[in-house]
Each structure stands twice: as C-alpha cells, then as structure tokens.
Design a protein around this motif. Structure first.
Motif, PDB file in Angstrom:
ATOM      1  N   PRO A  14       0.827  -1.213   0.000  1.00  0.00           N
ATOM      2  CA  PRO A  14       0.000   0.000   0.000  1.00  0.00           C
ATOM      3  C   PRO A  14       0.858   1.259   0.000  1.00  0.00           C
ATOM      4  CG  PRO A  14      -0.002  -1.010   2.167  1.00  0.00           C
ATOM      5  CD  PRO A  14       0.732  -1.951   1.260  1.00  0.00           C
ATOM      6  N   GLY A  15       0.315   2.316  -0.614  1.00  0.00           N
ATOM      7  CA  GLY A  15       1.045   3.578  -0.665  1.00  0.00           C
ATOM      8  C   GLY A  15       1.215   4.193   0.711  1.00  0.00           C
ATOM      9  N   HIS A  16       0.178   4.088   1.519  1.00  0.00           N
ATOM     10  CA  HIS A  16       0.217   4.618   2.887  1.00  0.00           C
ATOM     11  C   HIS A  16      -0.185   3.480   3.813  1.00  0.00           C
ATOM     12  CE1 HIS A  16      -0.552   7.026   6.417  1.00  0.00           C
ATOM     13  NE2 HIS A  16      -0.001   8.063   5.797  1.00  0.00           N
ATOM     14  N   PRO A  17       0.766   2.827   4.483  1.00  0.00           N
ATOM     15  CA  PRO A  17       0.478   1.568   5.177  1.00  0.00           C
ATOM     16  C   PRO A  17      -0.303   1.667   6.488  1.00  0.00           C
ATOM     17  CG  PRO A  17       2.774   2.163   5.436  1.00  0.00           C
ATOM     18  CD  PRO A  17       2.174   3.182   4.519  1.00  0.00           C
ATOM     19  N   TRP A  18      -0.478   2.857   7.054  1.00  0.00           N
ATOM     20  CA  TRP A  18      -1.071   2.911   8.399  1.00  0.00           C
ATOM     21  C   TRP A  18      -2.420   3.607   8.448  1.00  0.00           C
ATOM     22  CZ3 TRP A  18       1.264  -0.680  10.707  1.00  0.00           C
ATOM     23  CH2 TRP A  18       2.618  -0.878  10.530  1.00  0.00           C
ATOM     24  N   ARG A  19      -3.215   3.518   7.401  1.00  0.00           N
ATOM     25  CA  ARG A  19      -4.567   4.074   7.440  1.00  0.00           C
ATOM     26  C   ARG A  19      -5.497   3.029   8.020  1.00  0.00           C
ATOM     27  NH1 ARG A  19      -4.556   5.826   1.719  1.00  0.00           N
ATOM     28  NH2 ARG A  19      -6.559   4.783   1.668  1.00  0.00           N
ATOM     29  N   LYS A  20      -6.257   3.418   9.027  1.00  0.00           N
ATOM     30  CA  LYS A  20      -7.097   2.487   9.766  1.00  0.00           C
ATOM     31  C   LYS A  20      -8.102   1.764   8.879  1.00  0.00           C
ATOM     32  CE  LYS A  20     -10.081   2.167  13.787  1.00  0.00           C
ATOM     33  NZ  LYS A  20     -10.770   2.852  14.851  1.00  0.00           N
ATOM     34  N   GLU A  21      -8.790   2.499   7.988  1.00  0.00           N
ATOM     35  CA  GLU A  21      -9.811   1.888   7.136  1.00  0.00           C
ATOM     36  C   GLU A  21      -9.190   0.829   6.224  1.00  0.00           C
ATOM     37  OE1 GLU A  21      -9.050   5.486   6.000  1.00  0.00           O
ATOM     38  OE2 GLU A  21      -9.545   5.707   8.106  1.00  0.00           O
ATOM     39  N   VAL A  22      -7.990   1.116   5.682  1.00  0.00           N
ATOM     40  CA  VAL A  22      -7.317   0.179   4.786  1.00  0.00           C
ATOM     41  C   VAL A  22      -6.918  -1.073   5.566  1.00  0.00           C
ATOM     42  CG1 VAL A  22      -5.273  -0.171   3.335  1.00  0.00           C
ATOM     43  CG2 VAL A  22      -6.502   1.999   3.258  1.00  0.00           C
ATOM     44  N   LEU A  23      -6.359  -0.881   6.754  1.00  0.00           N
ATOM     45  CA  LEU A  23      -5.947  -2.024   7.578  1.00  0.00           C
ATOM     46  C   LEU A  23      -7.138  -2.901   7.945  1.00  0.00           C
ATOM     47  CD1 LEU A  23      -3.394  -0.310   9.984  1.00  0.00           C
ATOM     48  CD2 LEU A  23      -2.890  -1.927   8.160  1.00  0.00           C
ATOM     49  N   GLU A  24      -8.265  -2.281   8.304  1.00  0.00           N
ATOM     50  CA  GLU A  24      -9.459  -3.052   8.671  1.00  0.00           C
ATOM     51  C   GLU A  24      -9.998  -3.826   7.471  1.00  0.00           C
ATOM     52  OE1 GLU A  24     -12.015  -0.057  10.316  1.00  0.00           O
ATOM     53  OE2 GLU A  24     -11.158  -0.279  12.327  1.00  0.00           O
ATOM     54  N   GLU A  25     -10.036  -3.189   6.297  1.00  0.00           N
ATOM     55  CA  GLU A  25     -10.522  -3.866   5.095  1.00  0.00           C
ATOM     56  C   GLU A  25      -9.601  -5.025   4.712  1.00  0.00           C
ATOM     57  OE1 GLU A  25     -12.767  -4.935   1.807  1.00  0.00           O
ATOM     58  OE2 GLU A  25     -13.280  -3.780   3.576  1.00  0.00           O
ATOM     59  N   GLU A  26      -8.285  -4.805   4.818  1.00  0.00           N
ATOM     60  CA  GLU A  26      -7.337  -5.883   4.511  1.00  0.00           C
ATOM     61  C   GLU A  26      -7.521  -7.068   5.451  1.00  0.00           C
ATOM     62  OE1 GLU A  26      -3.565  -3.503   2.513  1.00  0.00           O
ATOM     63  OE2 GLU A  26      -3.504  -3.974   4.646  1.00  0.00           O
ATOM     64  N   MET A  27      -7.712  -6.808   6.736  1.00  0.00           N
ATOM     65  CA  MET A  27      -7.903  -7.904   7.697  1.00  0.00           C
ATOM     66  C   MET A  27      -9.216  -8.641   7.426  1.00  0.00           C
ATOM     67  SD  MET A  27      -5.214  -8.174   9.362  1.00  0.00           S
ATOM     68  CE  MET A  27      -5.669  -9.359  10.580  1.00  0.00           C
ATOM     69  N   ARG A  28     -10.247  -7.906   7.024  1.00  0.00           N
ATOM     70  CA  ARG A  28     -11.529  -8.526   6.685  1.00  0.00           C
ATOM     71  C   ARG A  28     -11.363  -9.468   5.486  1.00  0.00           C
ATOM     72  NH1 ARG A  28     -14.370  -4.457   8.192  1.00  0.00           N
ATOM     73  NH2 ARG A  28     -13.930  -3.176   6.361  1.00  0.00           N
TER      74      ARG A  28
END
Length: 172
Positions: A14-28
């Motif tokens: 990811p371009g910006h690795p620490w965005r909460k929404e991206v992290l949650e979607e990836e874990m889902r």
C-alpha cells in the motif's frame, strides 16, 4: 541477468500503510478468503491494478486504435473468469475489484464447490496435495483458475479423500 525495468516482486504494498480503514478492510479480506498474509492480498491488488491501468490506457486512445486492442484484453479476462461475458466493455474492466480476483483463486473455488468444510480447510487440502485440476495435483492455493479448468477441479485420485468419496457413492 534480468530485465532492469521489471520489478522482482509480484506485488506492490500500500502507498500509505497505516490508514485504519485500509488495515481493517485488509484484515476482513484476509479472514474472508483465508489468505496466509497480506502479501497474498497485495499480489491480487497488484494484478488488478495492472489490468485496470491497461484498460485506462486503452480508453485514452482514439476508437479506431482502441477496438483491435480491446478485444484481446476482454477475451483474456473472460478466460480468466474475471468478466461475465466476452462482449464486456472497458467500463466492466474498470469496475472490477479485488474480490473478483480473490474469487478466482483455487482456494476459494475449492471451498465454494463444497470440497472443503471451510476456507482454511480448502487451503490445507491444496497444500497437502489432495486437490487436482484435471487429474494433475495442484499445490498452490493462490493459483488463479481459468474458466475452462473450473469444472475439472476435484480430489486427487490417490488421495484418501477421493477414496472416501468413492466409498460414499458406492453405498458402503
């Protein structure tokens, strides 16, 4: 040695690795599709990114140049199982998302066909060599199954699972 322009990895993080929404979607997505780690997800995202970039480049061309180049791309994506029909448009390609790619993985298809009791069980069956495509053992859960191989997926003939299915069919 190799092409200096070609990247060594199949994925781009990811371009910006620490965005909460991206992290949650990836874990889902990792849980839903039984992925081992985020690299497997990033491989799917990178493939989709390349496909969509090709479609955008084609859209920028004039129509007489675009049409002969559009047909092979649409046909290839149809054979991969990413597009619903061979007469799809570039807009259909641009509307693809990472779930479309993840649905074409061998692990997901084995689970959807009912050969495994869970998505994690499907991964286990594949890596242990119990799943075959057309009689040939497949050991890569991340293999993107083409549309024509989908109905050939089953248990490896020498697997205990295949013997168990035969016993159930014969009524023992």
């Amino acid at each position: 040695m190799g092409d200096p322009k070609k990247p060594r990895r199949k994925w781009q993080g990811p371009g910006h690795p620490w965005r909460k929404e991206v992290l949650e979607e990836e874990m889902r997505l990792l849980g839903e599709y039984g992925l081992r780690n985020k690299h497997e997800l990033w491989i799917a995202k990178s493939l989709l990114r390349e496909i969509r970039a090709r479609a955008r480049k084609l859209l920028a061309l004039p129509e007489e140049q675009r049409l002969p180049l559009e047909k092979p791309l649409v046909a290839r994506l149809y054979r991969m199982g990413l597009l619903p029909s061979e007469d799809a448009s570039l807009d259909d390609i641009l509307s693809l998302n990472v779930r479309h790619v993840l649905e074409r993985r061998l692990q997901t298809i084995v689970y959807r066909k009912g050969l495994a009791s869970s998505i994690y069980h499907a991964r286990q069956l594949i890596t242990h060599g119990h799943i075959a495509i057309g009689g040939r053992r497949a050991r890569s859960p991340g293999y993107l199954v083409p549309r024509d191989e989908e109905e050939l997926i089953g248990f490896y003939p020498l697997s205990p699972y295949a013997r168990r299915v035969e016993q159930v069919k014969s009524g023992e």
